[in-house]
Write an enzyme that holds these catalytic residues in place. Sequence first.
Site, PDB file in Angstrom:
ATOM      1  N   ALA A  24       0.816  -1.205   0.000  1.00  0.00           N
ATOM      2  CA  ALA A  24       0.000   0.000   0.000  1.00  0.00           C
ATOM      3  C   ALA A  24       0.855   1.262   0.000  1.00  0.00           C
ATOM      4  CB  ALA A  24      -0.929  -0.002   1.213  1.00  0.00           C
ATOM      5  N   MET A  25       2.053   1.166   0.582  1.00  0.00           N
ATOM      6  CA  MET A  25       2.895   2.357   0.699  1.00  0.00           C
ATOM      7  C   MET A  25       3.828   2.549  -0.485  1.00  0.00           C
ATOM      8  SD  MET A  25       1.707   3.704   3.263  1.00  0.00           S
ATOM      9  CE  MET A  25       2.821   5.072   3.056  1.00  0.00           C
ATOM     10  N   GLY A  26       3.965   1.559  -1.351  1.00  0.00           N
ATOM     11  CA  GLY A  26       4.838   1.752  -2.497  1.00  0.00           C
ATOM     12  C   GLY A  26       5.399   0.463  -3.053  1.00  0.00           C
ATOM     13  N   ASP A 146       2.878   1.272  11.505  1.00  0.00           N
ATOM     14  CA  ASP A 146       2.449   0.172  10.628  1.00  0.00           C
ATOM     15  C   ASP A 146       3.169  -1.127  10.994  1.00  0.00           C
ATOM     16  OD1 ASP A 146       0.889  -0.928   8.635  1.00  0.00           O
ATOM     17  OD2 ASP A 146       2.259  -0.410   7.018  1.00  0.00           O
TER      18      ASP A 146
END
Length: 541
Positions: A24-26, A146
């Site tokens: 989701a972050m990259g 996270d």
Amino acid sequence: MSDPNIGRLLGNRYHIQELIGTGAMGRVYCAKDTLLGGVPVAVKFLSLSVQNEKMRLQDRFEREAKTCALLGQKSIHIVRVMDYGVNETYYVMEYLQGQSLSNIIRKQILTLPRFLSMARQIGLGLQCAHEGIIVDGKICPIIHRDIKPSNIMVIQDPSFGELVKVLDFGIAKLLISDSDHTKFYLGTLAYSSPEQIEGKELDSRSDIYSFGIMMFEMLTGKMPLLAQTNTFGAWYKAHTREKPRSFTETSPTVPIPKQLEDLIMSCLSKKASERPQTIREIINILTVLEQHKDIRNINQDTLTITNAFAYTGSEETVQGNFPLVPTPIGKIKPEAWVSPIPDNNTSSELKRYSINDDVTQLVTWPNNKPIADIVFIQPIYHNKNLLPALWVMLPQQEIQKRLVCTRYNQFLFISSPHPVVLWITVIYTRQHGAKWLPYYLDLKTSFGQEITRLLQNTGQYRLLFFAKETPNPCTHILPSSIAPAQRERLQEWLQASSFSNSSTDPQISKNLLKKEYEKIKSKILSKLETIDTDSPFDLSG
């Protein structure tokens, strides 16, 4: 469609090879650092939505990237960030060859000893971040936001064996009082704390909640909370209203020590004030459990502490037993785990303390070490802090000769052909001369780096003395301080060793250091002979 990043030369330095992960972050790529002769690195590009947010706040992103780089230098349990790009918002990290924790626990439920080792190492990484680093003269705590199994990497290390590292501190927010962006939601729904999913301002206790969920999953292979659908609303209800499932409900056949069960369930409290307030509290319990000699056969109803003096270390360190009258583990408080040691660095008398607060009574010589004149390193906990310690075995008469002595320490370093530090400690009396206690630290091993960081960060260490005739328990303790100039040099040497690609046998460097050591012995003795050893004194070179 082909990936446009493959084959790029990023920043005129990093040749991107292949995509190795998405989230989701990259996206994460393996690349070669052309400036360092093709050394593999990992490059992470932040996702477009986050990138747009970062582009509005380039100064903040640059500060966070620098902070994360400093954080990785402070703990071996945090992935090192070595470079970053502002325009495209990417991080360059050390390339780790191993498995993510999510892959490991998907295949099998962890044994209790393996779980305790992994959880403790994760805790050490989080503790380092939560305690913060100095940015612009100000200590800035960092929360991860996270914590989940896919952000934990497990690699094989020649010193530690199974070494655990926390990834993705690149998305953490600095807890700065004037920041209005700590409320921006970042995380994974299944592992988010109630306050995180409600959009409230976060502190380190949010990570503790996520850590609790992950520890539950590591032990059972299941989640303590279930949402009816994988939506924000469903997970909001689960985290804020639903009671976590018990270990008995999810895994009735898996034996879990009662103290560990209570610890994890307390981490899952809806109210942050009812959780452990620091990661250090969690580490202390995990360490005590890990050092229990019968950990593989623990009965959760009868677990007792037999080694209250907790410490941590690598596979090069040793496991000691700490004989005490067994105390129910559920009744002992964190403040009672470590007996106090007078921290007076101007006194060099080797003191015996009363039985009630004598740490010497808690430490015994390891079974896997010979009864001989030897020196080895084993970190110990003192007042909730991890300190380096030299464990020394000598004849009782040798120890008695130096009940009052002058102490001296000095460090020598060689960067080539292999980075090694020689840690020299001397205890001296005019009547009986010097007792030399040298120890070599290989700065290309995680263990050597960890001990050197501890020496640099704490500025002190302990000498634990054991008599050959009666090796148990420890007979005397001697504190020793490290001069500020030496601490600065240790930091410089750590940084220098990180850029070394030497694969040479470290013994060559050790032999060179030994020759230099023999040359300077006479100079050290001349200095010590000028000191009046009738009164205690502490020196560092």
